[in-house]
Design an enzyme around this catalytic site. Structure first.
Site, short mmCIF file in Angstrom:
data_model
loop_
_atom_site.label_atom_id
_atom_site.label_comp_id
_atom_site.label_asym_id
_atom_site.label_seq_id
_atom_site.Cartn_x
_atom_site.Cartn_y
_atom_site.Cartn_z
N THR A 114 4.61 7.44 -39.15
CA THR A 114 3.16 7.66 -39.17
C THR A 114 2.74 8.76 -38.19
O THR A 114 3.41 8.97 -37.16
CB THR A 114 2.44 6.35 -38.76
OG1 THR A 114 1.07 6.64 -38.50
CG2 THR A 114 3.01 5.75 -37.49
N TYR A 138 0.82 -0.09 -32.75
CA TYR A 138 1.31 0.27 -34.09
C TYR A 138 2.14 1.56 -34.01
O TYR A 138 3.30 1.61 -34.44
CB TYR A 138 0.13 0.44 -35.05
CG TYR A 138 0.52 1.09 -36.35
CD1 TYR A 138 1.43 0.48 -37.20
CD2 TYR A 138 0.00 2.34 -36.72
CE1 TYR A 138 1.82 1.10 -38.39
CE2 TYR A 138 0.38 2.95 -37.90
CZ TYR A 138 1.29 2.33 -38.73
OH TYR A 138 1.67 2.94 -39.89
N1 UFG Z 1 -14.00 5.52 -40.53
C1 UFG Z 1 -15.37 5.40 -40.49
N2 UFG Z 1 -15.94 4.31 -41.07
C2 UFG Z 1 -15.21 3.34 -41.71
C3 UFG Z 1 -13.80 3.48 -41.75
C4 UFG Z 1 -13.23 4.57 -41.14
O1 UFG Z 1 -16.08 6.24 -39.94
O2 UFG Z 1 -15.79 2.37 -42.20
C5 UFG Z 1 -13.37 6.71 -39.94
C6 UFG Z 1 -12.37 6.39 -38.86
O3 UFG Z 1 -12.99 6.25 -37.62
C7 UFG Z 1 -11.45 7.61 -38.95
C8 UFG Z 1 -11.49 8.00 -40.43
O4 UFG Z 1 -12.66 7.37 -40.95
O5 UFG Z 1 -11.97 8.65 -38.21
C9 UFG Z 1 -10.30 7.52 -41.21
O6 UFG Z 1 -10.09 6.14 -40.91
P1 UFG Z 1 -9.04 5.24 -41.68
O7 UFG Z 1 -9.18 3.86 -41.11
O8 UFG Z 1 -9.17 5.40 -43.15
O9 UFG Z 1 -7.64 5.88 -41.29
P2 UFG Z 1 -7.01 6.20 -39.85
O10 UFG Z 1 -7.09 7.70 -39.67
O11 UFG Z 1 -7.60 5.39 -38.78
O12 UFG Z 1 -5.51 5.70 -40.00
C10 UFG Z 1 -4.67 6.01 -41.10
C11 UFG Z 1 -3.69 4.87 -41.28
C12 UFG Z 1 -2.78 4.77 -40.08
C13 UFG Z 1 -2.13 6.11 -39.84
C14 UFG Z 1 -3.15 7.21 -39.72
C15 UFG Z 1 -2.47 8.53 -39.59
O13 UFG Z 1 -4.39 3.65 -41.47
O14 UFG Z 1 -1.81 3.80 -40.33
O15 UFG Z 1 -4.00 7.22 -40.87
O16 UFG Z 1 -3.37 9.60 -39.66
F1 UFG Z 1 -1.39 6.07 -38.73
#
Ligand code: UFG
Length: 322
Positions: A114, A138
């Site tokens: 990841t 994680y």
């Molecule tokens: N976000 C919002 N509102 C929401 C959900 C998410 O603003 O309701 C934002 C988050 O703060 C983040 C972006 O949207 O800035 C993307 O969030 P995600 O939860 O979709 O994905 P993440 O970037 O947090 O994480 C994902 C995977 C991880 C991995 C990572 C690597 O879930 O396992 O990408 O980039 F490690």
């Protein structure tokens, strides 16, 4: 035959489908804690925890040549609350899998790593040689597993490819399988849930990031592009006697606001968007430099953000109409 751990989950099931369509034989090992048996539509299936001794029976039963290891817990927030769960399943249980692979002389391993292993990146786009400084359990559990793989390869007769995924998104274009997390925490399915009317609003977690519109920027990659990279990685392991690590992203960043706008455009629906506080542990920008995998494996992503959202929307409509 290729053994796929976590093949009943989101990325695993899409990769299983593509492998079978390209003529590979597969056996899926999944304990169905996060996966769905209905997602295993191709190859054989064994309901088994990859950390259990029962896994040995699977290696006895099938003629396994390589392993693609998806099975893992992947919620950053949960990992902060219950770190032991992540170190036990993602790290310790992978050691069990590696031990059994040794017993059966299985020497090819593809690992779902990841972008979380980078923590707060020193520069973007992120290259594979950046310092790994995960900021949550994680990412840490994946990082130490990468280290264990390095040691395993040093012992000889074992090669691995570690794929550091950026933001997996989108779904199978035939809607046979898709993204189904419980609870859902990912941006695109949550936004589509608002578009379909299941939730009143979407939250943007912070608008004071160091980005042009103040919201976090991520690199979204279609799950089928991820799947095709696994096939290229497997071919690499069959042809070259060496291990490697690759970033797996599109190489393009989109802000949370841009993703929401794209969802509005694709769905032709409007919905309420609220600004809330930052979510803990979100770096401002995560964009992959994916030139290494493009150059060394000849892999190319096919799908852009609009296609990602369109495919996710088709799936979302399907599961909500049942
Ligand atoms: N976000 C919002 N509102 C929401 C959900 C998410 O603003 O309701 C934002 C988050 O703060 C983040 C972006 O949207 O800035 C993307 O969030 P995600 O939860 O979709 O994905 P993440 O970037 O947090 O994480 C994902 C995977 C991880 C991995 C990572 C690597 O879930 O396992 O990408 O980039 F490690």
């Amino acid at each position: 035959m290729i053994l796929i751990t976590g093949g009943a989950g989101y990325i695993g099931s899409h990769t299983n489908k593509l492998l079978n369509s390209e003529g590979y034989e597969t056996v899926v090992v999944d304990n169905l804690v996060k996966g769905y048996e209905s997602f295993v539509k191709w190859g054989s299936f064994e309901n088994c925890d990859f950390g259990s001794s029962k896994l040995r029976d699977v290696f006895e039963k099938y003629d396994i040549e390589g392993v693609i290891h998806f099975a893992a817990f992947s919620s950053v927030a949960e990992s902060v609350e219950i770190p032991q769960k992540y170190f036990k399943n993602n790290y310790k249980n992978t050691l069990n899998l590696l031990k059994i692979m040794r017993e059966f002389n299985v020497d090819k391993f593809i690992f779902s790593s990841t972008a979380s292993v980078y923590g707060i990146p020193e520069k973007v786009p992120i290259t594979e040689d950046q310092l790994l400084k995960p900021i949550n359990p994680y990412g840490h559990s994946k990082w130490i597993t990468e280290k264990a793989l390095e040691r395993e390869a040093e012992k000889g007769d074992f090669n691995y490819v570690s794929l550091r995924y950026f933001n997996a998104a989108g779904c199978d274009f035939d809607c046979e399988i898709g993204e189904l997390h419980d609870p859902e925490t990912h941006l695109i399915p949550l936004v589509l849930d608002a578009a379909i009317g299941n939730r009143e609003s979407v939250s943007i977690f912070g608008t004071d990031y160091n980005t042009p519109d103040g919201t976090c920027i991520r690199d979204y990659i279609h799950v089928n592009d991820l799947a095709s990279a696994h096939i290229e990685a497997y071919k690499y392991l069959c042809e070259e006697n060496k291990s490697n690590v690759f970033n797996l992203g599109n190489g393009e960043g989109y802000s949370v606001r841009e993703v929401i706008d794209m969802c509005k455009k694709v769905t032709e629906k409007d919905f309420k968007v609220e600004i809330t506080d930052r979510r803990e542990g979100d770096p401002d920008i995560l964009i992959a430099d994916s030139s290494k995998i493009r150059n060394e494996l000849g892999w190319q992503p096919e799908y852009d953000l609009e296609t990602i959202v369109k495919s996710a929307w088709m799936w979302h409509q399907k599961i909500n109409s049942i």
